[in-house]
Design an enzyme around this catalytic site. Structure first.
Site, PDB file in Angstrom:
ATOM      1  N   GLU A  92       7.810  22.116   4.822  1.00 24.55           N
ATOM      2  CA  GLU A  92       7.842  20.662   4.957  1.00 24.55           C
ATOM      3  C   GLU A  92       7.838  20.052   3.553  1.00 24.55           C
ATOM      4  OE1 GLU A  92       4.377  18.425   6.522  1.00 24.55           O
ATOM      5  OE2 GLU A  92       5.839  17.347   7.738  1.00 24.55           O
TER       6      GLU A  92
ATOM      7  N   CYS B 219       6.632  12.708   9.568  1.00 23.94           N
ATOM      8  CA  CYS B 219       6.345  14.074  10.031  1.00 23.94           C
ATOM      9  C   CYS B 219       7.422  14.608  10.960  1.00 23.94           C
ATOM     10  CB  CYS B 219       4.988  14.106  10.712  1.00 23.94           C
ATOM     11  SG  CYS B 219       4.793  12.848  11.963  1.00 23.94           S
TER      12      CYS B 219
ATOM     13  N   ALA C  47      -3.175   9.585   7.962  1.00 25.03           N
ATOM     14  CA  ALA C  47      -2.333   9.939   6.816  1.00 25.03           C
ATOM     15  C   ALA C  47      -1.833   8.640   6.160  1.00 25.03           C
ATOM     16  CB  ALA C  47      -1.160  10.791   7.286  1.00 25.03           C
ATOM     17  N   TRP C  48      -1.083   8.784   5.063  1.00 27.10           N
ATOM     18  CA  TRP C  48      -0.700   7.592   4.300  1.00 27.10           C
ATOM     19  C   TRP C  48       0.672   7.040   4.647  1.00 27.10           C
ATOM     20  CZ3 TRP C  48       3.582   9.634   2.286  1.00 27.10           C
ATOM     21  CH2 TRP C  48       3.585  10.967   1.850  1.00 27.10           C
ATOM     22  N   ASN C  49       1.408   7.695   5.529  1.00 23.55           N
ATOM     23  CA  ASN C  49       2.792   7.242   5.714  1.00 23.55           C
ATOM     24  C   ASN C  49       2.935   6.079   6.696  1.00 23.55           C
ATOM     25  OD1 ASN C  49       2.067   9.038   7.719  1.00 23.55           O
ATOM     26  ND2 ASN C  49       4.111   9.910   7.931  1.00 23.55           N
TER      27      ASN C  49
ATOM     28  N   GLU D   7      -0.109  11.970  21.585  1.00 24.87           N
ATOM     29  CA  GLU D   7      -0.433  10.557  21.422  1.00 24.87           C
ATOM     30  C   GLU D   7       0.550   9.768  22.292  1.00 24.87           C
ATOM     31  OE1 GLU D   7      -0.824  10.349  16.868  1.00 24.87           O
ATOM     32  OE2 GLU D   7      -2.810   9.831  17.650  1.00 24.87           O
TER      33      GLU D   7
ATOM     34  N   GLU E 291      -2.066  15.850  14.953  1.00 26.41           N
ATOM     35  CA  GLU E 291      -0.658  15.488  14.710  1.00 26.41           C
ATOM     36  C   GLU E 291      -0.334  15.964  13.315  1.00 26.41           C
ATOM     37  OE1 GLU E 291       1.503  14.384  16.630  1.00 26.41           O
ATOM     38  OE2 GLU E 291       0.288  13.723  18.327  1.00 26.41           O
TER      39      GLU E 291
ATOM     40  N   VAL F 282      -0.705  20.511   7.848  1.00 26.61           N
ATOM     41  CA  VAL F 282      -1.216  21.706   8.540  1.00 26.61           C
ATOM     42  C   VAL F 282      -2.464  22.273   7.843  1.00 26.61           C
ATOM     43  CG1 VAL F 282      -0.677  24.080   9.214  1.00 26.61           C
ATOM     44  CG2 VAL F 282       0.972  22.260   9.647  1.00 26.61           C
ATOM     45  N   PRO F 283      -2.476  22.383   6.509  1.00 32.30           N
ATOM     46  CA  PRO F 283      -3.701  22.924   5.879  1.00 32.30           C
ATOM     47  C   PRO F 283      -4.944  22.090   6.197  1.00 32.30           C
ATOM     48  CG  PRO F 283      -1.887  22.913   4.303  1.00 32.30           C
ATOM     49  CD  PRO F 283      -1.396  22.198   5.517  1.00 32.30           C
TER      50      PRO F 283
ATOM     51  N   ASP G  64       0.816  -1.227   0.000  1.00 35.80           N
ATOM     52  CA  ASP G  64       0.000   0.000   0.000  1.00 35.80           C
ATOM     53  C   ASP G  64       0.848   1.274   0.000  1.00 35.80           C
ATOM     54  OD1 ASP G  64      -2.654   0.556  -0.254  1.00 35.80           O
ATOM     55  OD2 ASP G  64      -3.098   0.638   1.891  1.00 35.80           O
TER      56      ASP G  64
END
Ligand code: TXE
Length: 484
Positions: A381, A284, A151-153, A458, A250, A230-231, A94
């Site tokens: 970033e 991140c 998120a995807w990471n 977290e 996060e 952030v956006p 994935d």
């Protein structure tokens, strides 16, 4: 290659389900670009069903003694570990991250979160506050149905880092994975049911930001925890504010890694590699602004180049491969644009930044030297394998420059001077700091950001506070006085 097509797109009330008339989304293997799974976005009816299921399950779940809730979570941790090979392959297919990473860092990290919060929750008690004859006692209560957006990471790690404290505290969760990496959260949902969680306690719905926004605006959403940019954080926070929901954010970072002149060079180079090229730089908390003391600059750059030259790019399912492709061509194009802007700004590209021949969204690990604080390389970033090297002379100077950013997720430093290490860390504006290492995030340690990098924490006990609320109970032992 393993077949990763799920039975259906969503996992609601303990069942795989989807409405095939909803818009399709696909998952790609970043090494070949081939479609590995076809899914559908959640409809409004499916989102409604997830909230209904979550509310019903949460009531019975919250009524269980904490030790019983904990047992279910610890059983789920065991199952995750038993299936680590399968889960790691799914994650690699994935995300494109090398299997040698996913085998140790993804489902395993998720299992640790389930194990930790499963063990911890029975030990969480309230307070008694004596007030003469009267007293107050406090109870930590769950919030209700929490929404997790990933998120995807680190797809399964993010799902577990949110689900474990949320469920331990007695909440239900509806989780929306990133539309780029929809697969592994479904496996977590299956495993939780197998471990004994009530059907509907942990639901997975798929979709883009539209589905995420619908989840947050539902009046049954008590809290949202987002991992993302952030956006997106701004939008999610604003939507949560409308309903006065609890939030954990996060978000991104542009973290400093400071190498003082007495740093142990090989360890510093290892940390800089981990802080910029692990997961192809898509982390991140990465230390993407590497501040190197002038006296060790040449030695650092030499070893960095030599060691990075040994990186092995290739099929991420090959256990020998150390650098996989980026998650998508879109992400690669964003990073390539940052590299071009860096060159135009006058930074010196030491190595990397190439798109190799052949399949996969590859980008060779890149390092820029001679970066200055005002360049976009040092302010934005990038979220890819791009290291920026900046030099410094003086401790106060480097602290000021390290802090001169809107972000505040993480920071690291290397020195053999114990006093300097603690003196500097005390002044760094970051939620998570490392001394003589980088990017270690054990579940026992709170993780999260300052400034624009986020809200809340977290992991560790701190996370439980963000998934519960305190009820204060005043107990009167005497008579009640009134004016009339
Ligand atoms: O993140 P997004 P993406 C950063 C990184 C990367 C960028 C984009 O810089 O280049 O983010 O990655 C959902 N209401 N990080 O596209 O867009 C969305 O569907 C509710 C940093 O993955 O922030 C996804 O599930 N939800 C990060 C999630 O939010 C919404 C890790 C994150 O999406 C929404 C990954 C809305 N209005 C990328 N819009 C980190 N800090 O770890 C989107 N979403």
């Amino acid at each position: 290659m393993r077949d990763v097509q799920p039975k259906a797109s969503h996992f609601i009330s303990g069942q795989y389900t989807h409405d095939t008339s909803a818009p399709e989304m696909v998952s790609l293997y970043p090494f070949t670009g081939e479609v590995t799974a076809r899914l559908h976005e959640a409809t409004d009816a499916e989102i409604d069903a997830a909230f209904t299921a979550a509310a019903a399950a949460q009531k019975t779940w919250a009524a269980l003694p904490p030790v019983e809730r904990g047992r279910v979570l610890r059983r789920a941790a065991d199952i995750l570990r038993e299936r680590n090979q399968e889960l790691s392959e799914i994650e690699t297919i994935d995300t494109g991250k090398p299997i040698q990473e996913t085998l140790v860092a993804d489902a395993e990290s998720g299992a640790q979160a389930l194990e930790y919060f499963g063990g911890l929750i029975a030990a969480v008690t309230g307070e008694t506050v004596p007030l003469g004859e009267d007293f107050v006692y406090t109870i930590r209560e769950p919030l209700g149905t929490c929404v997790g957006i990933g998120a995807w990471n680190y797809p399964i790690q993010i799902a577990c880092w949110k689900a474990a404290p949320a469920l331990a505290a007695g909440n239900a969760m509806i989780f929306k994975p990133s539309e780029v990496t929809p697969l592994s959260a479904l496996k977590l949902a299956e495993i939780l049911v197998e471990a004994g969680a009530p059907e509907g306690l942990f639901n997975v719905v798929q979709g883009t930001g539209r589905v995420g926004a619908a989840l947050i605006s539902d009046p049954r959403c008590a809290k949202v925890s987002l991992t993302g940019s952030v956006p997106t954080g701004r939008k999610v926070y604003a939507a949560a504010a409308d309903g006065i929901r609890h939030v954990t954010m996060e978000l991104g970072g542009k973290s400093p890694l400071i190498l003082f002149e007495d740093a142990e060079i090989e360890n510093a180079v290892s940390a800089a590699i981990n802080a910029n090229f692990y997961s192809t730089g898509q982390i991140c908390s990465n230390g993407t602004r590497v501040f190197v003391h002038e006296d060790i600059h040449d030695a650092f750059v030499k070893r960095l180049a030599e060691r990075t030259a040994t990186a092995k790019l290739g099929d991420p399912l090959d256990p020998e491969v150390t650098v996989g492709p980026m998650v998508s061509d879109t992400q690669r194009q964003k990073v390539l644009a940052c590299i071009e802007a860096g060159k135009e700004a006058g930074a010196n590209l030491l190595f990397g930044g190439d798109v190799p021949e052949g399949p996969g969204y590859f980008l060779t690990p890149a390092a820029f030297d001679g970066v200055t604080d005002d360049m976009a390389l040092a302010t934005d970033e990038i979220f890819g394998p791009v290291m920026s090297i900046l030099t410094f002379r003086d401790e106060d100077e480097v602290i000021a420059r390290a802090n001169a950013t809107d972000f505040g997720l993480a920071a690291g430093l290397f020195t053999r001077d114990i006093k300097r290490a603690h003196r500097v860390v005390a002044q760094l504006e970051a939620g998570t700091c490392w001394i003589n290492t980088y990017n270690l995030t054990p579940v026992e340690s709170p993780f999260g950001g300052n400034k624009m990098s986020g809200v809340g924490r977290e992991n560790a006990r701190a996370a439980l506070d963000h998934y519960s609320q305190v009820k204060s109970v005043y107990v009167c032992m005497g008579d009640v006085e009134a004016a009339f």
